[in-house]
Design a protein around this motif. Structure first.
Motif, PDB file in Angstrom:
ATOM      1  N   CYS A   1       0.843  -1.209   0.000  1.00  0.00           N
ATOM      2  CA  CYS A   1       0.000   0.000   0.000  1.00  0.00           C
ATOM      3  C   CYS A   1       0.875   1.256   0.000  1.00  0.00           C
ATOM      4  O   CYS A   1       0.586   2.237  -0.699  1.00  0.00           O
TER       5      CYS A   1
ATOM      6  N   PHE B   1       0.241   3.922  -2.985  1.00  0.00           N
ATOM      7  CA  PHE B   1      -0.773   4.924  -2.655  1.00  0.00           C
ATOM      8  C   PHE B   1      -0.702   6.180  -3.527  1.00  0.00           C
ATOM      9  O   PHE B   1      -1.720   6.818  -3.767  1.00  0.00           O
TER      10      PHE B   1
ATOM     11  N   TYR C   1      -7.175   5.215  -1.301  1.00  0.00           N
ATOM     12  CA  TYR C   1      -6.625   4.846   0.017  1.00  0.00           C
ATOM     13  C   TYR C   1      -7.238   5.716   1.116  1.00  0.00           C
ATOM     14  O   TYR C   1      -7.422   5.262   2.246  1.00  0.00           O
TER      15      TYR C   1
END
Ligand code: FE2
Length: 393
Positions: free
Chosen positions: A293, A297, A304
């Motif tokens: 992530c 992102f 997110y």
């Protein structure tokens, strides 16, 4: 007119029974598919905790002949599939029931592919390689979960290459899926946590996937909300039936999302840890998820931020970047709360495996060949994949 590239498919079982007591429908539902003698594919763990005997009693009461193959291992292998095919043929079976978490279903899907299409399981690595339908097939889930009881994904370890083969084929989708929290209530906290974090990974990867659609978004969003609300409760008190039932729904929704939007680098990279070290899928995903992530992102900042809000974080007054990072932090906190190890080395120690930086290069090369990486929102080169592995050690 839309070109074919713009058309989205949506794949799932024709029938799904979900809720407390759904497992009582197993004999009627497999008979409804025309089965006379199913092969029951499961594993020793399911047998040891008495679930196999429970299902056998149901089949006997319904006067249904069956055979059993219960040697499926976690991270099921090409050897498992070949042995299961032999048991199927030796017993003149005509259908499949798979009983367990992901491993039994993936093994059963592999058996079905080979008995219908011939050859070896390796022939079906990739997308839609089969030519013939599987035998009538009912999948009974005991975890929450991999969602393999409802997907077109079949992950089998090639033991000679030490690589997990990703087989994605619409024909391996079970005809009928059964998700009964009564069969999940016996899961220990560690398995509840690992499988629940796998489900969260499915939802998050599908939500930021390049193949996400309105339908997969709806499924992923609801799954994340339910996991945020109920995973801690299910891990903290395994007898909480509300939490078990809501997690059964959550993992199914996450399955609907990733079965159609596919996944990303978390799964592509976790498959290598499973194939190389035989480490458990859910925990590998849970450890890698915040690291991937963090890499992704900037390509999906708004999404997110949405994940933060779905995880019940307050993002009022935050910049999009701050909100996105808050979502990633919320994933880390949930993972820690349910007892997931903080890194891959510690995970390895728990399972007697020596996870080492020197193995990162080969895992990186194999991850780049994994089908799951195709829909990751940000493309990574080898050095970037290696850096993510390194940060997760
Ligand atoms: Fe998964």
């Amino acid at each position: 007119m839309a070109s074919i590239e713009q058309v989205s498919g949506f794949f799932m079982p024709r029938v799904t029974l979900i809720g407390i007591g759904a497992h009582k429908e197993i004999p009627a539902r497999i008979k409804a598919l025309g089965a006379k003698k199913p092969l029951l594919v499961t594993d020793k763990g399911i047998t040891a905790c008495g679930i196999t005997a429970q299902i056998e009693a149901q089949l006997k009461a319904a006067k249904l002949n069956y055979a059993i193959y219960d040697e499926t291992v976690p991270n099921p292998t090409d050897v498992n599939v070949a042995k299961g095919v032999q048991v199927y043929k030796d017993n003149k079976c005509d259908s499949l029931i798979t009983l367990g978490g992901g491993s039994s279903h993936d093994c059963g899907k592999g058996i079905g592919l080979v008995v219908s299409n011939g050859g070896a399981i390796h022939d079906y690595e990739g997308l839609d390689k089969s030519k013939k339908s599987l035998p009538p097939y009912l999948a009974v889930n005991t975890t929450a979960g991999t969602a393999s009881e409802m997907t077109r994904f079949c992950i089998i370890t090639d033991t000679s290459r030490k690589v997990k083969m990703a087989i994605v084929d619409w024909r391996v989708t079970p005809n009928t899926a059964i998700d009964d929290p009564l069969l999940m209530v016996g899961m220990p906290p560690s398995l509840t946590a690992a499988t629940g974090m796998d489900a969260l990974t499915h939802a998050v990867e599908a939500f930021v996937s390049t193949a996400a659609t309105h339908m997969t978004d709806a499924c992923a969003e609801k799954a994340i909300v339910l996991i945020a609300k109920y995973l801690r409760k299910a891990v903290g008190d395994g007898s909480n039936m509300e939490a078990r039932e809501q997690m059964a729904h959550a993992q199914f929704l996450a399955g609907m999302a990733f079965n159609n939007a596919s996944l990303g680098y978390v799964h592509a990279m976790a498959h290598q840890l499973g194939g190389f070290y035989d480490l458990p899928h859910g925990e590998c995903n849970a450890i890698l998820l915040p690291h991937v992530c963090q890499f992704n992102f900037i390509a999906r900042m708004g999404r997110y931020g949405t994940i933060a809000r779905l995880l019940d974080e307050n993002t009022a007054g935050l910049t999009p970047r701050e909100a996105a990072l808050k979502g990633i932090e919320a994933i880390r906190t949930l993972s820690a709360d349910v007892g997931i190890p903080s890194g891959l080395v510690e995970l390895g120690k728990r399972y007697g495996k020596n996870v080492q930086a020197k193995d990162i290069d080969i895992m990186t090369k194999n991850a780049q060949r994994d089908a799951c990486m195709l829909t990751n929102p940000r493309k990574a080169n080898d050095a970037q994949i290696a850096a993510i592995y390194q940060s997760a050690l």
